[in-house]
Design a protein around this motif. Structure first.
Motif, PDB file in Angstrom:
ATOM      1  N   ASN A 129      33.422 -33.353 102.866  1.00 25.98           N
ATOM      2  CA  ASN A 129      34.102 -32.326 103.652  1.00 25.98           C
ATOM      3  C   ASN A 129      33.732 -30.927 103.160  1.00 25.98           C
ATOM      4  O   ASN A 129      33.758 -29.965 103.934  1.00 25.98           O
ATOM      5  N   ILE A 130      33.397 -30.823 101.885  1.00 25.53           N
ATOM      6  CA  ILE A 130      33.034 -29.563 101.243  1.00 25.53           C
ATOM      7  C   ILE A 130      31.821 -29.817 100.368  1.00 25.53           C
ATOM      8  O   ILE A 130      31.726 -30.869  99.716  1.00 25.53           O
ATOM      9  N   SER A 131      30.906 -28.863 100.335  1.00 21.45           N
ATOM     10  CA  SER A 131      29.794 -28.960  99.387  1.00 21.45           C
ATOM     11  C   SER A 131      30.256 -28.452  98.029  1.00 21.45           C
ATOM     12  O   SER A 131      30.916 -27.419  97.941  1.00 21.45           O
ATOM     13  N   PRO A 132      29.938 -29.157  96.962  1.00 22.74           N
ATOM     14  CA  PRO A 132      30.331 -28.678  95.627  1.00 22.74           C
ATOM     15  C   PRO A 132      29.667 -27.346  95.318  1.00 22.74           C
ATOM     16  O   PRO A 132      28.498 -27.129  95.661  1.00 22.74           O
ATOM     17  N   SER A 133      30.421 -26.459  94.663  1.00 23.62           N
ATOM     18  CA  SER A 133      29.876 -25.132  94.354  1.00 23.62           C
ATOM     19  C   SER A 133      30.299 -24.621  92.987  1.00 23.62           C
ATOM     20  O   SER A 133      30.051 -23.467  92.657  1.00 23.62           O
ATOM     21  N   GLY A 134      30.966 -25.467  92.176  1.00 22.85           N
ATOM     22  CA  GLY A 134      31.327 -25.058  90.822  1.00 22.85           C
ATOM     23  C   GLY A 134      30.098 -24.956  89.928  1.00 22.85           C
ATOM     24  O   GLY A 134      29.075 -25.622  90.178  1.00 22.85           O
ATOM     25  N   ARG A 135      30.203 -24.129  88.906  1.00 21.28           N
ATOM     26  CA  ARG A 135      29.120 -23.949  87.941  1.00 21.28           C
ATOM     27  C   ARG A 135      29.703 -24.014  86.530  1.00 21.28           C
ATOM     28  O   ARG A 135      30.808 -23.519  86.278  1.00 21.28           O
ATOM     29  N   LEU A 136      28.965 -24.603  85.610  1.00 18.63           N
ATOM     30  CA  LEU A 136      29.475 -24.771  84.252  1.00 18.63           C
ATOM     31  C   LEU A 136      29.762 -23.413  83.608  1.00 18.63           C
ATOM     32  O   LEU A 136      28.888 -22.538  83.588  1.00 18.63           O
ATOM     33  N   PRO A 137      30.961 -23.241  83.041  1.00 21.58           N
ATOM     34  CA  PRO A 137      31.270 -22.007  82.316  1.00 21.58           C
ATOM     35  C   PRO A 137      30.915 -22.092  80.843  1.00 21.58           C
ATOM     36  O   PRO A 137      31.173 -21.177  80.077  1.00 21.58           O
ATOM     37  N   PHE A 138      30.363 -23.244  80.449  1.00 25.35           N
ATOM     38  CA  PHE A 138      29.908 -23.450  79.077  1.00 25.35           C
ATOM     39  C   PHE A 138      28.681 -24.348  79.097  1.00 25.35           C
ATOM     40  O   PHE A 138      28.344 -24.956  80.128  1.00 25.35           O
ATOM     41  N   THR A 139      28.012 -24.429  77.951  1.00 26.19           N
ATOM     42  CA  THR A 139      26.854 -25.297  77.804  1.00 26.19           C
ATOM     43  C   THR A 139      27.310 -26.711  77.449  1.00 26.19           C
ATOM     44  O   THR A 139      28.197 -26.887  76.622  1.00 26.19           O
ATOM     45  N   LEU A 140      26.686 -27.702  78.070  1.00 26.02           N
ATOM     46  CA  LEU A 140      26.918 -29.091  77.669  1.00 26.02           C
ATOM     47  C   LEU A 140      25.761 -29.490  76.751  1.00 26.02           C
ATOM     48  O   LEU A 140      24.622 -29.657  77.207  1.00 26.02           O
ATOM     49  N   PRO A 141      26.021 -29.619  75.444  1.00 29.78           N
ATOM     50  CA  PRO A 141      24.937 -29.932  74.514  1.00 29.78           C
ATOM     51  C   PRO A 141      24.518 -31.397  74.588  1.00 29.78           C
ATOM     52  O   PRO A 141      25.276 -32.246  75.066  1.00 29.78           O
ATOM     53  N   ILE A 142      23.329 -31.680  74.111  1.00 32.29           N
ATOM     54  CA  ILE A 142      22.899 -33.083  74.019  1.00 32.29           C
ATOM     55  C   ILE A 142      23.772 -33.813  73.014  1.00 32.29           C
ATOM     56  O   ILE A 142      24.218 -34.933  73.256  1.00 32.29           O
ATOM     57  N   LEU A 176      24.951 -28.375  90.984  1.00 31.01           N
ATOM     58  CA  LEU A 176      24.196 -28.727  92.181  1.00 31.01           C
ATOM     59  C   LEU A 176      25.049 -28.554  93.434  1.00 31.01           C
ATOM     60  O   LEU A 176      26.264 -28.360  93.366  1.00 31.01           O
ATOM     61  N   SER A 177      24.381 -28.669  94.582  1.00 28.01           N
ATOM     62  CA  SER A 177      25.023 -28.535  95.880  1.00 28.01           C
ATOM     63  C   SER A 177      24.561 -29.688  96.757  1.00 28.01           C
ATOM     64  O   SER A 177      23.668 -30.457  96.386  1.00 28.01           O
ATOM     65  N   TYR A 178      25.148 -29.808  97.959  1.00 32.84           N
ATOM     66  CA  TYR A 178      24.656 -30.766  98.943  1.00 32.84           C
ATOM     67  C   TYR A 178      23.576 -30.146  99.828  1.00 32.84           C
ATOM     68  O   TYR A 178      23.125 -30.770 100.788  1.00 32.84           O
ATOM     69  N   THR A 179      23.193 -28.917  99.511  1.00 34.97           N
ATOM     70  CA  THR A 179      22.106 -28.261 100.221  1.00 34.97           C
ATOM     71  C   THR A 179      21.156 -27.667  99.210  1.00 34.97           C
ATOM     72  O   THR A 179      21.323 -27.848  98.005  1.00 34.97           O
ATOM     73  N   GLU A 180      20.150 -26.964  99.681  1.00 36.67           N
ATOM     74  CA  GLU A 180      19.201 -26.294  98.801  1.00 36.67           C
ATOM     75  C   GLU A 180      19.162 -24.815  99.150  1.00 36.67           C
ATOM     76  O   GLU A 180      19.342 -24.433 100.317  1.00 36.67           O
ATOM     77  N   PHE A 181      18.892 -23.992  98.129  1.00 39.99           N
ATOM     78  CA  PHE A 181      18.793 -22.551  98.333  1.00 39.99           C
ATOM     79  C   PHE A 181      17.434 -22.055  97.859  1.00 39.99           C
ATOM     80  O   PHE A 181      16.916 -22.518  96.831  1.00 39.99           O
ATOM     81  N   ALA A 182      16.875 -21.125  98.618  1.00 42.03           N
ATOM     82  CA  ALA A 182      15.589 -20.521  98.249  1.00 42.03           C
ATOM     83  C   ALA A 182      15.789 -19.054  97.928  1.00 42.03           C
ATOM     84  O   ALA A 182      16.516 -18.345  98.637  1.00 42.03           O
ATOM     85  N   MET A 232      23.705 -28.078 105.488  1.00 41.35           N
ATOM     86  CA  MET A 232      25.156 -28.030 105.293  1.00 41.35           C
ATOM     87  C   MET A 232      25.564 -26.643 104.800  1.00 41.35           C
ATOM     88  O   MET A 232      24.878 -26.041 103.956  1.00 41.35           O
ATOM     89  N   ALA A 233      26.655 -26.122 105.320  1.00 39.10           N
ATOM     90  CA  ALA A 233      27.187 -24.855 104.830  1.00 39.10           C
ATOM     91  C   ALA A 233      27.612 -25.015 103.375  1.00 39.10           C
ATOM     92  O   ALA A 233      28.186 -26.035 102.990  1.00 39.10           O
ATOM     93  N   ALA A 234      27.308 -24.012 102.570  1.00 36.48           N
ATOM     94  CA  ALA A 234      27.611 -24.109 101.144  1.00 36.48           C
ATOM     95  C   ALA A 234      27.627 -22.716 100.536  1.00 36.48           C
ATOM     96  O   ALA A 234      27.286 -21.720 101.190  1.00 36.48           O
ATOM     97  N   GLU A 235      28.047 -22.662  99.261  1.00 36.31           N
ATOM     98  CA  GLU A 235      28.066 -21.401  98.522  1.00 36.31           C
ATOM     99  C   GLU A 235      27.172 -21.525  97.302  1.00 36.31           C
ATOM    100  O   GLU A 235      27.220 -22.522  96.579  1.00 36.31           O
ATOM    101  N   GLU A 236      26.347 -20.511  97.103  1.00 35.77           N
ATOM    102  CA  GLU A 236      25.498 -20.447  95.919  1.00 35.77           C
ATOM    103  C   GLU A 236      26.076 -19.418  94.956  1.00 35.77           C
ATOM    104  O   GLU A 236      26.541 -18.351  95.371  1.00 35.77           O
ATOM    105  N   VAL A 237      26.065 -19.755  93.667  1.00 35.64           N
ATOM    106  CA  VAL A 237      26.499 -18.806  92.641  1.00 35.64           C
ATOM    107  C   VAL A 237      25.240 -18.202  92.019  1.00 35.64           C
ATOM    108  O   VAL A 237      24.553 -18.844  91.229  1.00 35.64           O
ATOM    109  N   VAL A 238      24.947 -16.990  92.420  1.00 33.88           N
ATOM    110  CA  VAL A 238      23.759 -16.277  91.966  1.00 33.88           C
ATOM    111  C   VAL A 238      24.059 -15.619  90.625  1.00 33.88           C
ATOM    112  O   VAL A 238      25.109 -14.987  90.449  1.00 33.88           O
TER     113      VAL A 238
END
Length: 760
Positions: free
Chosen positions: A550-563, A639-645, A674-680
């Motif tokens: 119903n919605i494309s995911p648009s969250g972005r990590l606010p921290f680093t996920l280490p190995i 990631l998103s359910y779409t792609e951005f250029a 799909m409509a979506a939001e990119e975090v630039v």
């Protein structure tokens, strides 16, 4: 030595520093100063006893006004992600009301994952409106300390490892609250970056790192949002308790930044009478051990002047006059949680979920009415409460399983298996009050139960078309007063998912956690992987909306996920953990211990209560990028359910002066369907600097909603002043006028466009 020449040179340096500081620091005058003339008249009528009575707790969450003069008490709301239930005035016992059921807003790391100042403002608005319904004057939030260590007990409550992202959100949260009639209380000032030994630890930090990494969110909220109050942290900074730290409270907060409001101690975080009140503390909470009779005696003995008392009272009265009190008979007339706030919680949750991996399994295909196995205790776990410290008695909380049923209905068959035994809060185990024999017996019983639950989950998975594994941490794992020992998934979840993968490879893993987890096992075994946070009252509905498309995911990590945990800076350098965990200042209120006010002998080498911030400014992605260390997922990733250029980057000039603003633009296109939001995101890399810098630093970002096939010109600005560094020699902000590379991308590691400009 020619002392005359030396003195002249010293004066020149000091004058230079003053000149540079005055020309580079933004001037700020708090709106609270407008009340000072009226306050003069109030103070002139007050007795010394009445003044001192305002400087400490009256009840657990109330400090006194002056009834005789019509000055209402100050009433605090424990937060920062929901208004805490009503309690007995002088204890932690709940009153058991119904009207105090509040909205559980997504916690700090979830808000930060939205990368949305607009949602942060809405968040503050929702919090304030619910606080007003309950008769509260001050929200104890936002919590804006930097996430220095992945294991931090309050990582879920804090916002980000990055000071710029944290600053932008802190400003808007504060504005949202105060525009709606409630004072924000910024916490925990400052450098409260660990929970283990937080009530005794002495943070040793270089001033440049302090100024550039740890203080910016507080400074921004003070100078850009006119924050009305600040909570002093439990810990020490460079030898002084935060609640009596003259450098932090007077020199920086008030004199340099222009803060006009009042400073309240963290609960039981005051350590002296004279030094606390002289060095900038206004209110001791929740009692009067130091700023009650002891302070009154200190004034009478001449150790503290009445002028100092007057100034501390003045700072409280400024806020009291700015915030209209709610009469007791008007408060708590309706249930706290209201639809408007519930909608804000939903909006934040929707834009916070981070899609980490997707091999085409999402959105879920429901066309053939699949059997979906929902596995994991977090699928049914409520996260509004469960840890030490602040919690929310929610009106309701939609769990992931409930959300899936709400959104899928009869389009699929959903079956649930618990899968594992969850971690529950055990005070005796955490703080050493349980015998090893009892611990061993309990662990054995849990192991037996866990094995049975594993078996049931695997049997269900073997029959399912799709497995939704909903694991992660819970509020007993991530909790105030206690840092995690590691970042592995608790309760044997790694072992369980390996068993599931042996019978079903169509696994979607959802991590309900507020902080980083080790993903080395679950990542390769999952066809999709999402970070879903402690996501509030509407978290289950928001997650389901993303899973079903119903919605494309648009969250972005606010921290680093280490190995692995050991890759992160404080662990890699051996500066954390410092030593054994020994109780907690908040939990152990009964057994208080006297501590010296500050370290005078400088012998810190073998002190387990000393935290050396030896990584300096290389916190989070700054460390990984500068040291060229690989990560599991980078800061800003999603990631998103779409792609951005991205294309056609330009700047208005090729070079910029120290007082100018860099303006860059580029073309962004939604190339998917799909409509979506990119975090630039825009990072700055210094090419030929004169001082040391991290490899790159976040300096601008924005959310861009785009319909499929649509492109848009995106413009972002970076004031050159925001690229300054703290010069420890001159004690001032200074320019490093060098060539820089502007890096535009979708994360700190996914740079799509570059443009070089020079600073002159």
């Amino acid at each position: 030595m020619n002392y005359k020449i030396t003195i002249v040179m010293l004066l020149a340096v000091l004058l230079g520093a003053c000149t540079e500081e005055s020309s580079k620091t933004k001037t700020f005058t708090s709106s609270l100063l407008q009340y000072d003339e009226k306050i003069d008249g109030i103070i002139s009528q007050m007795t010394l006893d009445e003044k001192v009575n305002m400087l400490h707790g009256k009840y657990m969450f109330v400090s006194a006004g002056v009834e005789r003069l019509g000055i209402a008490d100050m009433v605090y709301a424990d937060g920062p992600f929901g208004i805490r239930e009503e309690m007995e005035p002088k204890s932690w016992a709940p009153l058991g009301w119904e009207n105090d059921k509040a909205t559980f807003f997504p916690t700090g790391s979830a808000l930060a994952a939205t990368w949305s100042p607009e949602l942060a403002y809405a968040y503050g608005t929702g919090m304030a409106k619910e606080a007003r319904l309950r008769g509260k004057d001050v929200i104890l939030g936002p919590a804006i300390n930097i996430q220095r260590i992945p294991t931090g007990g309050r990582t879920y409550e804090y916002m980000s490892e990055d000071p710029f992202l944290s600053s932008q959100l802190a400003v808007e949260y504060t504005k949202g609250a105060q525009d709606n009639g409630v004072a924000a209380c910024l916490k925990h000032y400052a450098l409260n970056n660990q929970e283990n030994n937080r009530g005794t630890v002495n943070v040793i930090v270089g001033e440049r790192a302090m100024r550039e990494i740890y203080l910016p969110p507080f400074k921004a909220a003070v100078q850009e949002a006119d924050a009305y109050s600040v909570m002093a942290a439990y810990n020490k900074v460079n030898g002084w308790w935060c609640a009596e730290n003259d450098v932090l409270l007077n020199q920086i907060l008030r004199n340099e930044w222009g803060f006009g409001g009042f400073v309240v101690s963290d609960w039981n975080g005051t350590h002296s009478s004279v030094e606390s009140v002289k060095h900038g503390l206004n209110v001791e909470m929740p009692d009067s051990r130091y700023l009650g009779t002891a302070l009154l005696d200190s004034v009478k003995a001449g150790a503290v002047s009445e002028e100092v008392i007057d100034q501390r009272v003045r700072e409280i009265l400024r806020v009291r006059l700015a915030i209209e009190p709610i009469p007791a008979e008007e408060a708590n007339q309706v249930v706290t949680s209201q639809p408007e706030s519930q909608k804000i919680a939903y909006d934040v949750a929707c834009k916070s979920v981070v899609l980490l991996k997707n091999e085409g399994i999402l959105p879920l295909d429901l066309s053939k009415k699949p059997l979906i196995a929902v596995i994991g205790e977090n699928a049914v776990r409520e996260m509004g409460n469960g840890g030490i410290g602040a919690g929310v008695k929610t009106l309701y909380e939609v769990t992931p399983l409930e959300g899936l049923k709400n959104r899928i209905g009869d389009r699929a068959e959903i079956q649930y298996a618990q899968g594992y035994v969850p971690v529950e809060l055990d005070f005796a185990r955490i703080f050493g009050g349980k015998s090893q024999e009892d611990i061993d017996r309990e662990d054995k019983e849990k192991a037996v139960l866990n094995k049975r639950l594993n078996k049931e989950a695997v049997e269900l998975a073997s029959k399912a078309d799709i497995v939704l594994f909903i694991g992660g941490d819970n509020r007993a794992v991530e909790t105030e007063a206690n840092d995690r020992e590691n970042i592995f998934l608790p309760s044997g979840q790694d072992d369980l998912i390996q068993q599931i993968s042996a019978v079903n490879e169509n696994i979607v893993t959802v991590l309900v956690s507020g902080a980083p987890n080790d993903l080395n096992t679950v990542k390769p075994l999952s066809k999709a992987l999402l970070q879903s946070w402690f996501n509030g009252t509407e978290g289950g509905n928001a997650l389901a909306d993303i899973l079903v498309g119903n919605i494309s995911p648009s969250g972005r990590l606010p921290f680093t996920l280490p190995i692995k945990l050991e890759d992160s800076p404080a662990y890699a350098l051996g500066s954390y953990p410092q030593g054994a965990k020994k109780g907690d200042i908040f939990v152990d209120l009964v057994e208080e211990k006297e501590s010296e006010a500050h370290a005078a002998d400088g012998k810190l080498e073998n002190d387990p209560n000393t935290a050396y911030y030896s990584e300096e400014s290389l916190v989070g992605y700054r460390w990984f990028d500068t040291k060229n260390k690989p990560v599991m997922y980078p800061f800003g990733y999603g990631l998103s359910y779409t792609e951005f250029a991205y294309a056609d980057i330009n700047t208005t000039q090729e070079s910029y002066g120290a007082d100018e603003t860099i303006s860059l633009s580029f073309n962004l296109s939604n190339t998917g369907d799909m409509a979506a939001e990119e975090v630039v995101q825009v990072y700055v890399h210094r090419i030929n600097p004169s001082v040391e810098w991290p490899f790159k630093e976040l300096k601008a970002f924005t959310r861009v909603p785009l319909e499929p096939g649509v492109n848009q010109t995106v413009t972002l600005e970076i004031p050159v002043e925001d690229l300054q560094y703290w010069n420890e020699e001159t004690q001032a902000w200074a320019n490093d006028l060098c060539d820089i590379e502007l890096l535009v991308g979708a994360s700190s590691a996914d740079i799509r466009l570059k443009k070089q400009v020079s600073l002159k």
